[in-house]
Write a protein that holds these residues in place. Structure first.
Motif, PDB file in Angstrom:
ATOM      1  N   ASP A   1      -5.362 -20.056   1.736  1.00  0.00           N
ATOM      2  CA  ASP A   1      -4.172 -19.999   0.895  1.00  0.00           C
ATOM      3  C   ASP A   1      -4.281 -18.861  -0.119  1.00  0.00           C
ATOM      4  O   ASP A   1      -3.334 -18.108  -0.335  1.00  0.00           O
ATOM      5  N   SER A   2      -5.464 -18.751  -0.747  1.00  0.00           N
ATOM      6  CA  SER A   2      -5.644 -17.683  -1.734  1.00  0.00           C
ATOM      7  C   SER A   2      -5.503 -16.325  -1.070  1.00  0.00           C
ATOM      8  O   SER A   2      -4.860 -15.421  -1.604  1.00  0.00           O
ATOM      9  N   PHE A   3      -6.123 -16.205   0.092  1.00  0.00           N
ATOM     10  CA  PHE A   3      -6.053 -14.924   0.796  1.00  0.00           C
ATOM     11  C   PHE A   3      -4.593 -14.525   1.046  1.00  0.00           C
ATOM     12  O   PHE A   3      -4.195 -13.392   0.785  1.00  0.00           O
ATOM     13  N   ILE A   4      -3.813 -15.487   1.524  1.00  0.00           N
ATOM     14  CA  ILE A   4      -2.405 -15.187   1.804  1.00  0.00           C
ATOM     15  C   ILE A   4      -1.688 -14.817   0.500  1.00  0.00           C
ATOM     16  O   ILE A   4      -0.858 -13.909   0.463  1.00  0.00           O
ATOM     17  N   ARG A   5      -2.028 -15.506  -0.598  1.00  0.00           N
ATOM     18  CA  ARG A   5      -1.395 -15.180  -1.864  1.00  0.00           C
ATOM     19  C   ARG A   5      -1.743 -13.753  -2.294  1.00  0.00           C
ATOM     20  O   ARG A   5      -0.913 -13.014  -2.786  1.00  0.00           O
ATOM     21  N   TRP A   6      -3.017 -13.375  -2.080  1.00  0.00           N
ATOM     22  CA  TRP A   6      -3.428 -12.031  -2.515  1.00  0.00           C
ATOM     23  C   TRP A   6      -2.749 -10.937  -1.717  1.00  0.00           C
ATOM     24  O   TRP A   6      -2.554  -9.835  -2.228  1.00  0.00           O
ATOM     25  N   ILE A   7      -2.454 -11.200  -0.449  1.00  0.00           N
ATOM     26  CA  ILE A   7      -1.851 -10.119   0.337  1.00  0.00           C
ATOM     27  C   ILE A   7      -0.335 -10.088   0.185  1.00  0.00           C
ATOM     28  O   ILE A   7       0.314  -9.204   0.723  1.00  0.00           O
ATOM     29  N   THR A   8       0.226 -11.057  -0.544  1.00  0.00           N
ATOM     30  CA  THR A   8       1.690 -11.080  -0.674  1.00  0.00           C
ATOM     31  C   THR A   8       2.279  -9.777  -1.230  1.00  0.00           C
ATOM     32  O   THR A   8       3.310  -9.324  -0.755  1.00  0.00           O
ATOM     33  N   PRO A   9       1.621  -9.125  -2.226  1.00  0.00           N
ATOM     34  CA  PRO A   9       2.180  -7.846  -2.696  1.00  0.00           C
ATOM     35  C   PRO A   9       2.305  -6.793  -1.591  1.00  0.00           C
ATOM     36  O   PRO A   9       3.104  -5.879  -1.705  1.00  0.00           O
ATOM     37  N   LEU A  10       1.507  -6.945  -0.541  1.00  0.00           N
ATOM     38  CA  LEU A  10       1.563  -5.963   0.547  1.00  0.00           C
ATOM     39  C   LEU A  10       2.878  -6.019   1.316  1.00  0.00           C
ATOM     40  O   LEU A  10       3.119  -5.209   2.201  1.00  0.00           O
ATOM     41  N   ARG A  11       3.714  -7.036   0.967  1.00  0.00           N
ATOM     42  CA  ARG A  11       5.040  -7.102   1.559  1.00  0.00           C
ATOM     43  C   ARG A  11       5.759  -5.770   1.473  1.00  0.00           C
ATOM     44  O   ARG A  11       6.494  -5.384   2.359  1.00  0.00           O
ATOM     45  N   HIS A  12       5.512  -5.080   0.340  1.00  0.00           N
ATOM     46  CA  HIS A  12       6.237  -3.836   0.106  1.00  0.00           C
ATOM     47  C   HIS A  12       5.834  -2.732   1.067  1.00  0.00           C
ATOM     48  O   HIS A  12       6.547  -1.760   1.217  1.00  0.00           O
ATOM     49  N   VAL A  13       4.651  -2.857   1.666  1.00  0.00           N
ATOM     50  CA  VAL A  13       4.266  -1.851   2.654  1.00  0.00           C
ATOM     51  C   VAL A  13       4.411  -2.397   4.072  1.00  0.00           C
ATOM     52  O   VAL A  13       3.818  -1.883   5.005  1.00  0.00           O
ATOM     53  N   GLY A  14       5.200  -3.450   4.219  1.00  0.00           N
ATOM     54  CA  GLY A  14       5.537  -3.906   5.564  1.00  0.00           C
ATOM     55  C   GLY A  14       4.654  -5.006   6.119  1.00  0.00           C
ATOM     56  O   GLY A  14       4.768  -5.357   7.294  1.00  0.00           O
ATOM     57  N   VAL A  15       3.744  -5.560   5.314  1.00  0.00           N
ATOM     58  CA  VAL A  15       2.933  -6.671   5.788  1.00  0.00           C
ATOM     59  C   VAL A  15       3.677  -7.973   5.473  1.00  0.00           C
ATOM     60  O   VAL A  15       4.028  -8.220   4.325  1.00  0.00           O
ATOM     61  N   ASP A  16       3.932  -8.778   6.496  1.00  0.00           N
ATOM     62  CA  ASP A  16       4.648 -10.028   6.302  1.00  0.00           C
ATOM     63  C   ASP A  16       3.633 -11.160   6.141  1.00  0.00           C
ATOM     64  O   ASP A  16       2.989 -11.568   7.100  1.00  0.00           O
ATOM     65  N   PRO A  17       3.440 -11.665   4.906  1.00  0.00           N
ATOM     66  CA  PRO A  17       2.384 -12.655   4.669  1.00  0.00           C
ATOM     67  C   PRO A  17       2.551 -13.906   5.534  1.00  0.00           C
ATOM     68  O   PRO A  17       1.563 -14.490   5.986  1.00  0.00           O
ATOM     69  N   GLU A  18       3.807 -14.291   5.767  1.00  0.00           N
ATOM     70  CA  GLU A  18       4.042 -15.486   6.578  1.00  0.00           C
ATOM     71  C   GLU A  18       3.512 -15.295   7.999  1.00  0.00           C
ATOM     72  O   GLU A  18       2.916 -16.171   8.593  1.00  0.00           O
ATOM     73  N   ARG A  19       3.745 -14.077   8.505  1.00  0.00           N
ATOM     74  CA  ARG A  19       3.284 -13.770   9.856  1.00  0.00           C
ATOM     75  C   ARG A  19       1.759 -13.693   9.911  1.00  0.00           C
ATOM     76  O   ARG A  19       1.131 -14.132  10.880  1.00  0.00           O
ATOM     77  N   VAL A  20       1.155 -13.156   8.842  1.00  0.00           N
ATOM     78  CA  VAL A  20      -0.308 -13.103   8.771  1.00  0.00           C
ATOM     79  C   VAL A  20      -0.863 -14.528   8.767  1.00  0.00           C
ATOM     80  O   VAL A  20      -1.808 -14.852   9.503  1.00  0.00           O
ATOM     81  N   ALA A  21      -0.243 -15.386   7.954  1.00  0.00           N
ATOM     82  CA  ALA A  21      -0.703 -16.775   7.888  1.00  0.00           C
ATOM     83  C   ALA A  21      -0.569 -17.439   9.257  1.00  0.00           C
ATOM     84  O   ALA A  21      -1.472 -18.158   9.702  1.00  0.00           O
ATOM     85  N   LEU A  22       0.539 -17.173   9.939  1.00  0.00           N
ATOM     86  CA  LEU A  22       0.737 -17.747  11.267  1.00  0.00           C
ATOM     87  C   LEU A  22      -0.345 -17.265  12.231  1.00  0.00           C
ATOM     88  O   LEU A  22      -0.925 -18.049  12.988  1.00  0.00           O
ATOM     89  N   THR A  23      -0.644 -15.960  12.176  1.00  0.00           N
ATOM     90  CA  THR A  23      -1.637 -15.406  13.090  1.00  0.00           C
ATOM     91  C   THR A  23      -3.014 -16.022  12.827  1.00  0.00           C
ATOM     92  O   THR A  23      -3.724 -16.396  13.768  1.00  0.00           O
TER      93      THR A  23
END
Ligand SMILES: Nc1ncnc2c1ncn2[C@@H]1O[C@H](COP(=O)(O)OP(=O)(O)OP(=O)(O)O)[C@@H](O)[C@H]1O
Ligand SMILES: [Mg+2]
Lengths: 203, 231, 203
Positions: free
Chosen positions: C121-143
């Motif tokens: 959960d923390s990891f997904i929270r930390w990568i959430t700002p990367l949304r702006h460079v095209g990383v979709d946190p929801e998709r990362v969590a799913l993967t």
């Protein structure tokens, strides 16, 4: 509980439905992250008794690159590292957690995604149609292996504060195993590309 | 009931030596509640039903679900059509049962707490309430297939397509899954090698060599299929 | 029926470290590790080790489990320290040994006081700002979720394929690896279809 039969690859591969690619990519990335973990968990070939295993870990890493191509390969290996980092015992010797990331061999670990990226780039964009020939895939896999060893060696050099030549000596024993593994990666990846000719189709 | 229409829909796969025809141009209008597909291995059943939710797009012709073109309005069609596969292991994607159902609901129910509650309710409905927080791997094969169905039906699609949902199951689980399928209010399109299951359908298609060879009432269809199989 | 290899390094507990915020723990570990690597002195090495031991004591980590987790790092530390003793003398060897143990110990403390789910959960929270460079946190969590889910099945598949190859008396690793990888790819493609059918690729 038995594993169920998977259908013959030919029926699942070339089905025309271009927009499926994102979900198939997600599934392949996750599947190869799990594959690297599975190979690392089951495949320990102990050598020398000093707790050092020749594992199939690097095999899985390079295979992910050579089979999935650069981007998906990089992501699959990264997901694998995340699985370990969050505490699943998927690294060699059934270890997991953050300790391997601050240890002597962290350089190898952290460069895994880039090794897969390089090997995958070569297989997909340089080899093209030759990717069904093991000899060529071997070259790509070796490029990834070299990158991995260079990073691992440089890390050891800085981390242990030793000379480059000393670090190279630390790294040397692992070459034989990794060359053999690259060879097997090449044989397997070439066969997988024969079974799934569209796996690396350029979209 | 929903309406599924194939208008001269055909599927071909590109190969090294020309295209292979996987489904000849087929025209069908399916409005019955329970539709069965039977036929030999490799005859084209899976291809035909995969057309219904856009997993396969027709090479020529059109496929419409309630008037929506599957190739053009894929996302809208997939909200209407649930799809259940043979191997539950391939379609269960989250670590625990409740999370897997929550995944299906993630778009329709925005609030996480509410989503969790609804997912638990769905599991209860399929007799999996006690297994909600267990690993998917701790379920039996039949339970897994029920969980897969729960995941698919959580969003309440109007059509359920099931491709050999009982092929991997033992007798007891086959019965359980079959009973579940036949008590659903949804329109059901089911591919099966189980002739008893086929006999319970309102309309059965027999597929042979990439085309629909017979289309009619269940008993007649089963008899037709049996006549093609040498003793 | 959770297979043993899925039990992570996490050990349940109620110590202050168990209850501490994961961001603080991981951030602290990063700062600690960096200091250990950057500060080169024998005295400092012992101070760092003392800190790590203190943390382990506060977390009340079971000694047996601690030693088992520490083993790989310990083996490496002894080997490298031994070599350094021969090359550069006892001071440097001691520093390396103590540094490596302190690093591993600190990382083990963090991993064994942080459950896998919370780490994820923390990891997904930390990568959430990367949304702006095209990383979709929801998709990362799913993967990642998908990969965790696939782990036991993939291990079973690997073991099963290996046994099948052995049953046929084939010894070449490729006879086991190729069918294994092909089945993993075929199943991933099915999973991709299933995800697609569930509308995952549509948003
Ligand atoms: N993308 C493709 N490229 C080439 N051939 C294909 C492709 N997809 C399906 N086929 C072939 O089309 C035929 C029909 O496949 P399909 O999966 O629809 O059969 P099926 O009736 O569902 O069989 P089964 O009962 O074994 O599931 C098979 O011979 C299959 O190998
Ligand atoms: Mg089929």
């Amino acid at each position: 509980m038995t594993m169920s039969e998977t259908p013959a690859p030919s029926t699942t591969d070339a089905r025309p439905a271009p927009q499926r690619s994102t979900t198939t990519d997600i599934a392949l990335i996750a599947a190869f992250a799990a594959l690297i973990a599975a190979l690392t968990v089951i495949g320990g070939i102990p050598v020398g008794g000093a707790g050092v295993d020749i594992t199939l870990q690097t095999f899985g890493v390079l295979l992910a690159g050579c089979v999935l191509g650069p981007v998906r390969g990089f992501l699959a290996v990264s997901v694998y590292l995340v699985l370990g980092a969050i505490g699943l015992p998927v690294f060699s010797g059934h270890s997991g957690g953050l300790a391997p990331f601050s240890g002597v061999s962290a350089g190898y670990l952290l460069s895994f995604p880039f090794a897969a990226l390089l090997a995958g780039y070569l297989v997909k964009y340089v080899l093209g149609g030759l990717r069904t020939r093991a000899a060529f895939v071997f070259i790509a896999a070796m490029a990834g292996t070299v990158l991995n060893h260079v990073c691992g060696t440089l890390w050891m050099m800085h981390f242990l504060d030793v000379s480059l030549s000393q670090a190279i000596k630390f790294d040397a024993p692992f070459w034989v195993g990794d060359i053999i593994k690259s060879l097997v990666v090449a044989l397997v990846a070439a066969e997988v590309h024969r079974a799934f000719p569209r796996l690396l189709a350029r979209r | 009931m929903a309406t599924i229409e194939l208008e001269a829909a055909s599927v071909a796969a590109p190969g090294a030596d020309g295209d292979t025809v996987i489904l000849e141009p087929t025209t069908l209008r399916l409005t019955e509640q329970r539709i069965g597909l039977i036929g030999a291995n490799g005859s084209g059943k899976s291809t035909l039903v995969r057309l219904v939710n856009g997993l396969v797009t027709p090479t020529s012709g059109r496929v419409l679900v309630d008037g929506l073109d599957v190739a053009r309005d894929g996302a809208a069609v997939r909200r209407r059509v649930g799809f259940c596969f043979t191997d539950p292991a391939a379609q269960l994607v989250m670590p625990t049962c409740v999370e897997d159902v929550e995944l299906s609901l993630r778009r329709s129910v925005r609030d996480a707490g509410e989503r969790h509650r609804q997912a638990l309710a769905v599991l209860d409905r399929f007799g999996l309430g006690a297994q909600a927080t267990l690993s998917v791997h701790s379920l039996s094969g039949g339970q897994r297939q029920l969980l897969a169905l729960a995941g698919v039906l959580a969003t309440d699609p109007s059509i359920l397509v099931a491709d050999e949902p009982t092929t991997l199951l033992d007798l007891a689980n086959t019965r359980r899954v079959t009973e579940t399928l036949f008590t659903l209010p949804q329109q059901l399109v089911v591919v099966t090698h189980d002739l008893d299951l086929a006999r319970r359908c309102d309309r059965v298609l027999v597929v042979e060599d990439a085309r629909v060879r017979f289309d009619g009432p269940a008993e007649a269809a089963v008899a037709d299929y049996l006549s093609t199989v040498p003793l | 029926m959770n297979p043993s290899y899925l039990f992570g390094v996490y050990q349940p507990g109620t110590s202050p470290l168990h209850r501490a915020w994961i961001g603080a723990k991981v951030g602290g570990l990063a700062a600690f590790s960096l200091s250990v690597v950057l500060v080169r002195s024998v005295e400092a090495a012992f101070v760092f080790l003392a800190i790590a031991v203190l943390a382990a004591a506060v977390a009340r980590i079971d000694l047996g489990l601690l030693l088992r987790s520490l083993r790989p790092a310990l083996v490496a530390a002894v080997i490298f320290a031994g070599i350094q003793w021969l090359l550069y003398g006892p001071a440097k060897a001691t520093e390396t040994l103590v540094d490596l143990v302190a690093l591993a110990l600190a990382a083990i403390v963090v991993s064994s006081t942080s459950p896998v789910n919370a780490m994820l959960d923390s990891f997904i929270r930390w990568i959430t700002p990367l949304r702006h460079v095209g990383v979709d946190p929801e998709r990362v969590a799913l993967t990642i979720g998908l990969a965790i889910q696939a782990l036991p099945g993939t291990v079973a598949l690997a073991v099963e394929t290996r046994d099948a190859a052995r049953a046929r008396g084939v010894r070449h690793p490729r006879a086991f690896l190729t069918p294994f990888v092909i089945r993993v790819v075929a199943r991933a493609q099915e999973t991709g279809d299933a995800l697609h059918a569930r509308g995952i690729g549509d948003d």
